[in-house]
Enzyme design. Sequence first.
Site, PDB file in Angstrom:
ATOM      1  N   ARG A 237       0.878  -1.181   0.000  1.00  0.00           N
ATOM      2  CA  ARG A 237       0.000   0.000   0.000  1.00  0.00           C
ATOM      3  C   ARG A 237       0.904   1.215   0.000  1.00  0.00           C
ATOM      4  O   ARG A 237       1.698   1.410   0.930  1.00  0.00           O
ATOM      5  CB  ARG A 237      -0.912  -0.008   1.237  1.00  0.00           C
ATOM      6  CG  ARG A 237      -1.624   1.302   1.434  1.00  0.00           C
ATOM      7  CD  ARG A 237      -2.745   1.224   2.419  1.00  0.00           C
ATOM      8  NE  ARG A 237      -3.896   0.575   1.814  1.00  0.00           N
ATOM      9  CZ  ARG A 237      -5.132   0.621   2.300  1.00  0.00           C
ATOM     10  NH1 ARG A 237      -5.374   1.271   3.419  1.00  0.00           N
ATOM     11  NH2 ARG A 237      -6.125   0.006   1.679  1.00  0.00           N
TER      12      ARG A 237
ATOM     13  N   GLN B 293      -9.989  -3.776  -3.833  1.00  0.00           N
ATOM     14  CA  GLN B 293     -11.295  -3.304  -3.372  1.00  0.00           C
ATOM     15  C   GLN B 293     -12.378  -3.611  -4.407  1.00  0.00           C
ATOM     16  O   GLN B 293     -13.457  -4.099  -4.076  1.00  0.00           O
ATOM     17  CB  GLN B 293     -11.221  -1.775  -3.129  1.00  0.00           C
ATOM     18  CG  GLN B 293     -12.525  -1.175  -2.677  1.00  0.00           C
ATOM     19  CD  GLN B 293     -12.923  -1.646  -1.288  1.00  0.00           C
ATOM     20  OE1 GLN B 293     -12.139  -1.594  -0.357  1.00  0.00           O
ATOM     21  NE2 GLN B 293     -14.150  -2.133  -1.132  1.00  0.00           N
TER      22      GLN B 293
ATOM     23  N   CYS C 284     -16.369   1.826   0.103  1.00  0.00           N
ATOM     24  CA  CYS C 284     -15.245   0.930   0.400  1.00  0.00           C
ATOM     25  C   CYS C 284     -14.862   0.949   1.878  1.00  0.00           C
ATOM     26  O   CYS C 284     -14.199   0.033   2.356  1.00  0.00           O
ATOM     27  CB  CYS C 284     -14.041   1.318  -0.454  1.00  0.00           C
ATOM     28  SG  CYS C 284     -13.497   3.006  -0.145  1.00  0.00           S
TER      29      CYS C 284
ATOM     30  N   ARG D 165     -13.537  -8.472   1.038  1.00  0.00           N
ATOM     31  CA  ARG D 165     -12.108  -8.219   0.849  1.00  0.00           C
ATOM     32  C   ARG D 165     -11.341  -9.502   1.162  1.00  0.00           C
ATOM     33  O   ARG D 165     -10.386  -9.868   0.462  1.00  0.00           O
ATOM     34  CB  ARG D 165     -11.621  -7.086   1.775  1.00  0.00           C
ATOM     35  CG  ARG D 165     -12.155  -5.708   1.445  1.00  0.00           C
ATOM     36  CD  ARG D 165     -11.691  -5.210   0.098  1.00  0.00           C
ATOM     37  NE  ARG D 165     -10.235  -5.155   0.013  1.00  0.00           N
ATOM     38  CZ  ARG D 165      -9.478  -4.154   0.471  1.00  0.00           C
ATOM     39  NH1 ARG D 165     -10.046  -3.095   1.028  1.00  0.00           N
ATOM     40  NH2 ARG D 165      -8.161  -4.186   0.350  1.00  0.00           N
TER      41      ARG D 165
ATOM     42  N   ASP E  10     -17.246   7.366  -1.860  1.00  0.00           N
ATOM     43  CA  ASP E  10     -16.025   7.223  -1.068  1.00  0.00           C
ATOM     44  C   ASP E  10     -15.713   8.591  -0.462  1.00  0.00           C
ATOM     45  O   ASP E  10     -16.303   9.616  -0.840  1.00  0.00           O
ATOM     46  CB  ASP E  10     -14.880   6.711  -1.972  1.00  0.00           C
ATOM     47  CG  ASP E  10     -13.590   6.421  -1.203  1.00  0.00           C
ATOM     48  OD1 ASP E  10     -13.647   6.296   0.038  1.00  0.00           O
ATOM     49  OD2 ASP E  10     -12.523   6.320  -1.847  1.00  0.00           O
TER      50      ASP E  10
ATOM     51  N   HIS F 194      -7.128   1.098  -6.702  1.00  0.00           N
ATOM     52  CA  HIS F 194      -7.397   0.218  -5.546  1.00  0.00           C
ATOM     53  C   HIS F 194      -8.052  -1.067  -6.087  1.00  0.00           C
ATOM     54  O   HIS F 194      -9.234  -1.332  -5.834  1.00  0.00           O
ATOM     55  CB  HIS F 194      -8.292   0.942  -4.544  1.00  0.00           C
ATOM     56  CG  HIS F 194      -8.328   0.332  -3.177  1.00  0.00           C
ATOM     57  ND1 HIS F 194      -7.591  -0.797  -2.839  1.00  0.00           N
ATOM     58  CD2 HIS F 194      -9.023   0.679  -2.049  1.00  0.00           C
ATOM     59  CE1 HIS F 194      -7.830  -1.086  -1.562  1.00  0.00           C
ATOM     60  NE2 HIS F 194      -8.693  -0.219  -1.071  1.00  0.00           N
TER      61      HIS F 194
HETATM   62  N1   CP Z   1     -11.231  -0.157   2.067  1.00  0.00           N
HETATM   63  C1   CP Z   1      -9.969  -0.242   2.551  1.00  0.00           C
HETATM   64  O1   CP Z   1      -9.001  -0.420   1.811  1.00  0.00           O
HETATM   65  O2   CP Z   1      -9.876  -0.126   3.891  1.00  0.00           O
HETATM   66  P1   CP Z   1      -8.537   0.030   4.759  1.00  0.00           P
HETATM   67  O3   CP Z   1      -7.970   1.387   4.436  1.00  0.00           O
HETATM   68  O4   CP Z   1      -9.010  -0.078   6.181  1.00  0.00           O
HETATM   69  O5   CP Z   1      -7.597  -1.065   4.381  1.00  0.00           O
HETATM   70  N1  NVA Z   2      -9.907   6.749  -1.494  1.00  0.00           N
HETATM   71  C1  NVA Z   2      -9.591   6.292  -0.171  1.00  0.00           C
HETATM   72  C2  NVA Z   2      -9.777   4.822  -0.053  1.00  0.00           C
HETATM   73  C3  NVA Z   2      -9.498   4.258   1.313  1.00  0.00           C
HETATM   74  C4  NVA Z   2      -9.663   2.780   1.384  1.00  0.00           C
HETATM   75  C5  NVA Z   2      -8.162   6.677   0.168  1.00  0.00           C
HETATM   76  O1  NVA Z   2      -7.279   6.535  -0.687  1.00  0.00           O
HETATM   77  O2  NVA Z   2      -7.934   7.135   1.280  1.00  0.00           O
END
Ligand code: CP
Ligand code: NVA
Length: 308
Positions: A106, A136, A267, A296, A228, A133
């Site tokens: 990540r 997701q 998400c 997930r 989101d 992502h």
């Molecule tokens: N939706 C998602 O990726 O959640 P987290 O940021 O908690 O991993």
């Molecule tokens: N768009 C959001 C998704 C989190 C899972 C972010 O990048 O923070």
Amino acid sequence: MSLAGRHFVDLSEFERSELRLILDTARDLKSKQKNGEPHKLLKGKSLAMIFMKSSTRTRVSFEVGMTQLGGHALYLQPSGTQLGRGETIGDTAQVLSRYCDVIMARVFAHSDVTELAKYSNVPVINGLSDLLHPCQIMADMQTIEEHKGKLEGLKIVYSGDSNNVSNSIMQGCTIMGMDVTIASPKGYTPSEEMMKRGDKLAKQYSTELQVVNDPRGAVKGADVIYTDTFFSMGQERDKEKEKALMKFQVNRALVQDANKEVIVMHCLPAHRDEELTSDIMDDPKYSVVFDQAENRLHAQKGILALIV
Ligand code: CP
Ligand code: NVA
């Protein structure tokens, strides 16, 4: 068909039949897990998880997923590893590849995850970048299919800030034959590059991809409404952006303009009463947000089982 050895970084690198295989594998693994049937497909395998940003779902679902598959996951952060002291991503990728069978990362810059993939000798999974992502959206498509019985021909409307999640919706849902509408305020619409790639997929898979600035008009005929956060990780809060995006809030009035059987997705984590009102998020008639979170686990087990 085999996905062994493939990186899972960007959905647009996959064919419909490949995403179908992942979704079917995820469904099968979910039913095995629910029925208590052993499925230790990754016995003795290790997943290195690099987190440059916070996470609840991604971290826990990957770690639990590896345990259920008979393997093991390691949680790595820049602080506490040499990444935080300047060891390059390329060198890190080469080292981790000598110990581990798969790497999940990540990251902020998408180029960090493509760089990892370039130097890694084992498959790399994108656990979220500023651009995309993909894990997701696999969980989301599994969820839509569970609730609607299909993907092809459905209309999904994303209302809110154009971000990593909406970019991956434009790819994954289009590949699987859904019509995709992105409703975002001017100034917060998808980038030209993302539109170009989305349009190419829409043409290839004969679906409709549109970007509009009016959420009320957009949700007419929607089977799925998705939203989101207004501010993704790493972005500063900004009053002007917040004001523009409040008009794209998913609330009862918006949901009532869609198809009667519409489902509402997010998400998570949600900012209750900003992008999504609590009454809708907690309304079992519409909200499937916790099914998404659960999936997930299953979707990623499908990805892991196929690429490792
Ligand atoms: N939706 C998602 O990726 O959640 P987290 O940021 O908690 O991993
Ligand atoms: N768009 C959001 C998704 C989190 C899972 C972010 O990048 O923070």
